[in-house]
Write an enzyme that holds these catalytic residues in place. Structure first.
Site, PDB file in Angstrom:
ATOM      1  N   CYS A  98       0.824  -1.218   0.000  1.00 26.77           N
ATOM      2  CA  CYS A  98       0.000   0.000   0.000  1.00 26.77           C
ATOM      3  C   CYS A  98       0.856   1.265   0.000  1.00 26.77           C
ATOM      4  O   CYS A  98       0.364   2.348  -0.318  1.00 26.77           O
ATOM      5  CB  CYS A  98      -0.936  -0.006   1.203  1.00 26.77           C
ATOM      6  SG  CYS A  98      -1.916  -1.500   1.296  1.00 26.77           S
ATOM      7  N   HIS A 238      -3.394   6.845   2.552  1.00 31.87           N
ATOM      8  CA  HIS A 238      -3.834   5.517   2.107  1.00 31.87           C
ATOM      9  C   HIS A 238      -5.135   5.153   2.823  1.00 31.87           C
ATOM     10  O   HIS A 238      -5.261   5.324   4.037  1.00 31.87           O
ATOM     11  CB  HIS A 238      -2.756   4.476   2.401  1.00 31.87           C
ATOM     12  CG  HIS A 238      -3.264   3.086   2.198  1.00 31.87           C
ATOM     13  ND1 HIS A 238      -3.879   2.708   1.038  1.00 31.87           N
ATOM     14  CD2 HIS A 238      -3.293   2.009   3.010  1.00 31.87           C
ATOM     15  CE1 HIS A 238      -4.249   1.452   1.137  1.00 31.87           C
ATOM     16  NE2 HIS A 238      -3.915   1.002   2.323  1.00 31.87           N
ATOM     17  N   ASN A 268     -10.298  -0.617   0.022  1.00 29.65           N
ATOM     18  CA  ASN A 268      -8.846  -0.431   0.080  1.00 29.65           C
ATOM     19  C   ASN A 268      -8.254  -0.810  -1.278  1.00 29.65           C
ATOM     20  O   ASN A 268      -8.261  -1.978  -1.653  1.00 29.65           O
ATOM     21  CB  ASN A 268      -8.289  -1.329   1.200  1.00 29.65           C
ATOM     22  CG  ASN A 268      -6.790  -1.206   1.375  1.00 29.65           C
ATOM     23  OD1 ASN A 268      -6.089  -0.687   0.509  1.00 29.65           O
ATOM     24  ND2 ASN A 268      -6.286  -1.703   2.492  1.00 29.65           N
TER      25      ASN A 268
HETATM   26  N1  ACO Z   1     -18.022  -9.626   9.001  1.00 23.20           N
HETATM   27  C1  ACO Z   1     -18.492  -9.894  10.229  1.00 23.20           C
HETATM   28  N2  ACO Z   1     -17.688 -10.206  11.277  1.00 23.20           N
HETATM   29  C2  ACO Z   1     -16.366 -10.230  11.039  1.00 23.20           C
HETATM   30  C3  ACO Z   1     -15.818  -9.971   9.769  1.00 23.20           C
HETATM   31  C4  ACO Z   1     -16.706  -9.649   8.726  1.00 23.20           C
HETATM   32  N3  ACO Z   1     -16.282  -9.370   7.491  1.00 23.20           N
HETATM   33  N4  ACO Z   1     -14.479 -10.061   9.850  1.00 23.20           N
HETATM   34  C5  ACO Z   1     -14.190 -10.379  11.124  1.00 23.20           C
HETATM   35  N5  ACO Z   1     -15.322 -10.503  11.834  1.00 23.20           N
HETATM   36  C6  ACO Z   1     -15.477 -10.825  13.263  1.00 23.20           C
HETATM   37  C7  ACO Z   1     -14.270 -11.533  13.817  1.00 23.20           C
HETATM   38  O1  ACO Z   1     -14.324 -12.925  13.550  1.00 23.20           O
HETATM   39  C8  ACO Z   1     -14.390 -11.228  15.285  1.00 23.20           C
HETATM   40  O2  ACO Z   1     -15.343 -12.090  15.863  1.00 23.20           O
HETATM   41  P1  ACO Z   1     -15.116 -12.666  17.365  1.00 23.20           P
HETATM   42  O3  ACO Z   1     -15.107 -11.457  18.244  1.00 23.20           O
HETATM   43  O4  ACO Z   1     -16.284 -13.563  17.523  1.00 23.20           O
HETATM   44  O5  ACO Z   1     -13.792 -13.365  17.308  1.00 23.20           O
HETATM   45  C9  ACO Z   1     -14.989  -9.819  15.312  1.00 23.20           C
HETATM   46  O6  ACO Z   1     -15.573  -9.622  14.008  1.00 23.20           O
HETATM   47  C10 ACO Z   1     -13.955  -8.751  15.569  1.00 23.20           C
HETATM   48  O7  ACO Z   1     -12.838  -9.011  14.748  1.00 23.20           O
HETATM   49  P2  ACO Z   1     -11.549  -8.102  14.767  1.00 23.20           P
HETATM   50  O8  ACO Z   1     -10.526  -8.671  13.834  1.00 23.20           O
HETATM   51  O9  ACO Z   1     -11.142  -7.808  16.165  1.00 23.20           O
HETATM   52  O10 ACO Z   1     -12.171  -6.779  14.156  1.00 23.20           O
HETATM   53  P3  ACO Z   1     -11.506  -5.368  14.028  1.00 23.20           P
HETATM   54  O11 ACO Z   1     -12.315  -4.385  14.723  1.00 23.20           O
HETATM   55  O12 ACO Z   1     -10.034  -5.401  14.300  1.00 23.20           O
HETATM   56  O13 ACO Z   1     -11.691  -5.082  12.477  1.00 23.20           O
HETATM   57  C11 ACO Z   1     -10.419  -5.131  10.463  1.00 23.20           C
HETATM   58  C12 ACO Z   1     -11.090  -5.950  11.541  1.00 23.20           C
HETATM   59  C13 ACO Z   1     -11.483  -4.340   9.728  1.00 23.20           C
HETATM   60  C14 ACO Z   1      -9.707  -6.064   9.491  1.00 23.20           C
HETATM   61  C15 ACO Z   1      -9.416  -4.156  11.114  1.00 23.20           C
HETATM   62  O14 ACO Z   1      -8.583  -4.836  12.009  1.00 23.20           O
HETATM   63  C16 ACO Z   1      -8.567  -3.467  10.093  1.00 23.20           C
HETATM   64  O15 ACO Z   1      -9.032  -2.707   9.278  1.00 23.20           O
HETATM   65  N6  ACO Z   1      -7.245  -3.654  10.157  1.00 23.20           N
HETATM   66  C17 ACO Z   1      -6.364  -3.024   9.231  1.00 23.20           C
HETATM   67  C18 ACO Z   1      -6.067  -4.003   8.203  1.00 23.20           C
HETATM   68  C19 ACO Z   1      -6.022  -3.453   6.835  1.00 23.20           C
HETATM   69  O16 ACO Z   1      -6.726  -2.559   6.448  1.00 23.20           O
HETATM   70  N7  ACO Z   1      -5.170  -4.050   6.058  1.00 23.20           N
HETATM   71  C20 ACO Z   1      -5.091  -3.708   4.699  1.00 23.20           C
HETATM   72  C21 ACO Z   1      -3.720  -3.727   4.197  1.00 23.20           C
HETATM   73  S1  ACO Z   1      -2.662  -2.781   5.165  1.00 23.20           S
HETATM   74  C22 ACO Z   1      -3.216  -1.310   5.007  1.00 23.20           C
HETATM   75  O17 ACO Z   1      -3.776  -1.004   3.969  1.00 23.20           O
HETATM   76  C23 ACO Z   1      -3.036  -0.404   6.128  1.00 23.20           C
END
Ligand code: ACO
Length: 311
Positions: A98, A238, A268
């Site tokens: 990214c 980003h 993204n």
């Molecule tokens: N739909 C419904 N529930 C979901 C989904 C989904 N798509 N994905 C995960 N869950 C659930 C998980 O299983 C978890 O359930 P549990 O509590 O029963 O275990 C719950 O939701 C919470 O999951 P977390 O991973 O803690 O959720 P979080 O609030 O961290 O959000 C996310 C996840 C959106 C991926 C976030 O961590 C994020 O955006 N991280 C940055 C990652 C990113 O953007 N990477 C891209 C490349 S790097 C960059 O561009 C910066």
């Protein structure tokens, strides 16, 4: 286009979860027959038009991409051919996920500053939906396809790229990967069956470092140039997650209203998100001559960086 409601029919997710956790409502999926290079060429043609320049003026073409048309040759070589740039114009890809666009911008700036070239095209182009496991709700709701481009020249008139800063923390290579298809895990029936060619991510870990490193990179860009947060008219950041951007906005004291945001419509788009959001902001009249534009990005590596531009 793929909406959150479309995804509800594919994996165990829902529109509310995706919007509240990420800020994304829909994303673009490239049509069959469109590749990373064809999107890049379309973006570069628009950038050249906006600059009033011909492809023959380019001394270098840099593509930030981790989703190339193929491992060999570089996507930028296809772009050179597709847009009809000079055969003498070195064309290569940057693998910084990214952060690929900011890495490319920094390289172009360095070549121009040393006088080796006068004009470079820098492209962020990414087709992550073709490296996606559409049964993995942790990743498939996040990404979309897209490309954006800029043309950078030696003519500055006191304006242009004031600074770039690039960083990599190689201790975090495991938290964001496409593990299969390289020399470590060459493509085989087994790697395909195990979906090793799809993106894998520890979202929570990426989130934490993204907020910290993006904020630090923004502060470094400002302090290096003796600028304050209130001097910045536009932040082209980003677009990974709205909560990441809100947290960075608070930490660096630049109101979120000054951020160019398009995450809701495109998801993204990795290295493409900065040039796409910059283009939209410029066309919307949000950037005026001499405005300060701050760019920040972070992605797999973990690699990140910032750039400060006097527009
Ligand atoms: N739909 C419904 N529930 C979901 C989904 C989904 N798509 N994905 C995960 N869950 C659930 C998980 O299983 C978890 O359930 P549990 O509590 O029963 O275990 C719950 O939701 C919470 O999951 P977390 O991973 O803690 O959720 P979080 O609030 O961290 O959000 C996310 C996840 C959106 C991926 C976030 O961590 C994020 O955006 N991280 C940055 C990652 C990113 O953007 N990477 C891209 C490349 S790097 C960059 O561009 C910066």
């Amino acid at each position: 286009m793929l909406t959150n409601h479309d995804l509800e029919k594919m994996v165990d997710t829902n529109d509310t979860w995706i919007r509240e956790r990420t800020g994304i409502r829909e994303r673009r999926i490239a049509l069959p027959g469109v590749y990373t290079s064809t999107m890049a060429s379309a973006a570069l043609k628009e950038a050249l038009d906006a600059a009033g320049m011909q492809p023959g003026a380019l001394d270098m073409i840099i593509c930030g991409t981790v989703t190339p048309d193929m491992p060999l040759p570089a996507t930028a070589a296809f772009v050179q051919r597709q847009i009809g740039a000079s055969g003498n114009c070195p064309s290569f890809d940057i693998s910084a996920a990214c952060a690929g666009f900011i890495y490319g911008l920094s390289i172009a700036d360095a070549f121009i500053r040393t006088g080796k070239i006068r004009t470079a095209a820098v492209i962020g182009t990414e087709m992550l939906t073709r490296f996606m496991d559409f049964e993995d709700r942790n990743t498939c709701v996040l990404f979309g396809d897209g490309a954006g481009a800029v043309v950078v020249t030696a003519d500055h008139d006191g304006r242009g790229i004031l600074s770039t800063h690039l960083f990599t923390d190689g201790s975090l290579t495991d938290i964001l990967q496409i593990p299969g298809g390289g020399s470590k895990e060459p493509a085989s029936a087994e790697t395909v069956a195990q979906k090793r060619h799809c993106i894998q991510m520890e979202g929570r870990e990426v989130f934490k470092v993204a907020v910290r490193y993006l904020s630090e990179a923004a502060e470094t860009a400002l302090s290096t140039n003796g600028k304050k947060p209130e001097d910045v008219q536009l932040v082209a950041a980003h677009q990974a997650n709205m909560r990441i951007l809100s947290a960075v906005s608070k930490r660096v004291s630049i109101p979120i209203e000054r951020f160019a945001l398009n995450l809701e419509s495109y998801g993204n788009t990795s290295s493409a998100s900065i040039p796409i959001s910059l283009d939209e902001a410029v066309r919307a009249g949000r950037v005026n001559d001499n405005d300060l534009v701050l760019m920040i990005a972070l992605g797999g590596g973990i690699s990140w960086g910032s750039a400060l531009i006097r527009w």
